[in-house]
Design an enzyme around this catalytic site. Structure first.
Site, PDB file in Angstrom:
ATOM      1  N   ASP A 104       0.805  -1.224   0.000  1.00 38.47           N
ATOM      2  CA  ASP A 104       0.000   0.000   0.000  1.00 38.47           C
ATOM      3  C   ASP A 104       0.831   1.263   0.000  1.00 38.47           C
ATOM      4  OD1 ASP A 104      -2.630  -1.096  -0.049  1.00 38.47           O
ATOM      5  OD2 ASP A 104      -2.315  -1.774   2.007  1.00 38.47           O
ATOM      6  N   ASP A 162      -6.030  -5.785  -4.546  1.00 36.13           N
ATOM      7  CA  ASP A 162      -5.747  -4.368  -4.316  1.00 36.13           C
ATOM      8  C   ASP A 162      -4.382  -3.960  -4.874  1.00 36.13           C
ATOM      9  OD1 ASP A 162      -7.272  -5.821  -2.388  1.00 36.13           O
ATOM     10  OD2 ASP A 162      -7.346  -4.097  -1.057  1.00 36.13           O
TER      11      ASP A 162
END
Length: 645
Positions: A104, A162
């Protein structure tokens, strides 16, 4: 768009007032909400959600910490007075030691430092972008072909869908710092994910856990969804967005195909519910506005990238439908409420009871990004559709057409086709567009779709003609152009129908303008971009000549017939020509001779020549525009000429 500095204006707005996608009003609302939010933050906190009338914050290492700076940047891009706020919040994210030790880091860096660099050009932000890219690239495994998501035990290598979103950090930094390996890593990860995360219907798993020692798959799961085999809506959104972005960044057709397959899976599910349930297969009903916002942004980018013109309008309509729903009073917070968040009713992790039916920081970010992308689109077209053009004679080509990447180039065309672009407010004029391609193929985007959309903004209807290749039948391209002219005259009530052509397509357009057989096949005007005109060996484009005439390339009667500067008469339609003096593909003498012939026969013509630039500039804009210094000059000249028709 003027900057909207007043929070009091935003405070007067309600959700219903923004339902028509008034970007200025929403920008004011967003700017005000950002100001409210900032008042509750410290130098080391960022917003997560708002629960029970309480703002929930995170430290700077939390995976969502970059989204609030990005939200402020998008509020600024939309017209809000949030630049200084965005700079302050971005400054909190520049210490590379703060950035996460997981995938992330892409969200954290690109939504803060990445956006700041793009908006300001200040080199201050480059160190953070580079450091983040280095960290992300270091998580790649040759054995699995993927970037590791989470740091589990030494026998696990989890990869979540993701991850696709964070590949933009690598592709962008690869260009910025001339590090091709980073782009290669992103491409390999995307390919592996397409192979292993997606089911036959193009829904996807959330997590694929690999064996880090040999790259085999241990297990496929959907942790945040209803069940392992269910379709978690935000996971599908990450996939759609990720592959759309990867096509934009790489222009590899496999990624566009993947994005379009995912879109085809999603659109029927969104038809009656633009804001989806948290999981498409779950019996429990709970909206996820974050998934909707991500999907809206992806659809509104995909509509600008697809090579399928009718589908472009469907993607656009889907993105707009989601945005309109999110702008309703059900989802849009009122000024001063929700702790400074913008959207309500998102779902983080339903099965864990975490962040259910609350605002979420990434929902706001992708909502404003979608709204900004929507604001950059040209006016919507009333209709885009494709019609097969009947053909009596075969050109002898068999098999499937071949496509080539970013320019929408199609080889081996054996069946002619017309794609019509009808604007909402048509001025009663139509242009038949003939893309170039050396009579070997057709460049359907730069010299087709993009030209039609430019004309539509000016009220012109268009027909992009996918004409057949000669393949030893020199008469076939002209037969297709003439058939298209007849079709348009028979099926549309237009005041004028003209023709536009590029390169070899310019030769075809000029052929239609000089070798017409009757009133129906005579264009009313002609627009020629860097056209091949002559078959004279001294100035011709040899590839176009050879492909058109084939075995008859030395036949003097055909050389004469298709040297169009020799076919001009007083009945040749008015013509606009444009080219670059430094064109090293088709010599400018082609256009000069044609223009001279027009003037000699009293035919009004205009020729716009740019002092430098390559062949094939067409209607390509943005970073890849090869005549960027002259683009507006071209549009102004063509606008002025069209206005006189």
């Amino acid at each position: 768009m003027k900057r909207l500095a007043s929070w009091f204006l935003a405070a007067a707005l309600t959700a219903c007032a923004t339902n028509n996608l008034d970007t200025e009003k929403i920008a004011a609302l967003a700017a005000g909400q950002c100001s409210v939010m900032e008042q509750s933050l410290t130098d080391v906190t960022m917003p997560k959600t708002f629960q029970g009338d309480t703002l929930v914050t995170s430290d700077l290492r939390w995976w969502c910490s970059g989204f609030f700076p990005g939200t402020a940047w998008y509020a600024y891009k939309l017209g809000g007075d949030t630049k200084e706020l965005a700079l302050r919040q971005t400054a909190k994210m520049l210490d590379t030691e703060v950035l996460s030790d997981h995938h992330d880091i892409g969200f954290q860096a690109m939504c803060s430092a990445g956006m700041a660099w793009k908006e300001t050009g200040d080199s201050l932000y480059l160190k953070t972008i580079r450091a983040a890219a280095e960290k992300l690239a270091a998580r790649f495994s040759e054995k699995t072909g993927t970037i590791k998501s989470w740091n589990w035990d030494e026998d696990s290598y989890p990869v979540i869908i993701d991850n696709m979103m964070n590949l933009e950090l690598l592709t962008y930094a690869s260009k910025l710092f001339n590090e091709p390996r980073w782009k290669e890593i992103a491409i390999q990860h995307a390919r592996t994910t397409a192979k292993n995360h997606f089911r036959p219907d193009y829904s996807c798993y959330h997590v694929v856990n690999y064996n880090p020692h040999d790259g085999t798959i241990i297990k496929k799961q959907t942790w945040q969804g209803y069940a392992d085999e269910s379709s978690w809506s935000r996971g599908q959104a990450w996939g759609l967005y990720g592959y759309t972005m990867m096509y934009r960044e790489t222009r590899l057709m496999e990624f566009l195909d993947q994005a379009e397959h995912i879109a085809s899976y999603l659109m029927p599910k969104l038809k009656d519910r633009p804001v989806p349930n948290w999981d498409f297969d779950a019996p429990e009903q709970q909206d996820d506005a974050s998934a909707a916002a991500i999907m809206a942004s992806a659809f509104l980018e995909l509509c600008t990238l697809t090579h399928n013109a009718p589908m472009a309008e469907e993607y656009r309509a889907q993105g707009e439908a989601i945005l309109r729903e999110l702008c309703s009073s059900k989802y849009l917070c009122k000024a001063g409420e929700c702790g400074g968040f913008i959207l309500k009713h998102s779902t983080g992790h339903f099965t864990a009871g975490s962040e259910v039916d609350v605002p979420l920081t990434y929902a706001d970010y992708y909502f404003l990004e979608a709204l900004w992308r929507y604001s950059q689109l040209p006016a919507a077209l009333k209709k885009v559709y494709t019609v097969a053009l009947p053909a009596d004679e075969s050109n002898g080509l068999e098999g499937k057409e071949r496509r080539r990447g970013a320019d929408g180039f199609i080889y081996d065309v054996s069946e002619p086709q017309m794609t019509f672009y009808i604007p909402e407010k048509c001025i009663g004029k139509m242009v038949i567009i003939c893309p170039g391609g050396g009579y070997a193929g057709v460049s359907m985007l730069n010299e087709g779709d993009w030209a039609a959309r430019w004309l539509a903004q000016r009220g012109f209807a268009s027909c992009v003609l996918k004409y057949r290749m000669p393949n030893g039948h020199y008469n076939i391209p002209l037969a297709d152009a003439q058939a298209a002219l007849r079709y348009c005259r028979d099926n549309f009530r237009m005041k004028q129908i003209g023709i536009m052509g590029f390169s070899a397509g310019g030769h075809l357009a000029a052929s239609a303008s000089t070798l017409f057989t009757d009133k129906a096949t005579r264009p009313d005007f002609s627009i020629l971009f860097y056209p091949v005109i002559s078959m004279d060996d001294e100035i011709t484009h040899k590839g176009s000549k050879n492909n058109l005439l084939h075995e008859a390339v030395s036949d003097p009667s055909l050389v004469e017939r298709f040297s169009l500067e020799k076919q001009v008469t007083a009945d040749t339609p008015v013509t606009f020509l444009t080219l670059c003096a430094t064109d090293n593909v088709v010599p400018q003498e082609n256009s000069i001779r044609y223009n001279d012939a027009l003037k000699a026969h009293g035919v009004p013509s205009e020729m716009v020549v740019f002092p430098e630039g390559p062949h094939g500039f067409g209607f390509r804009e943005g970073e890849s525009d090869t005549i960027k210094p002259y683009r507006q000059q071209l549009y102004d000249a063509l606008d002025k000429w069209l206005s006189k028709l």
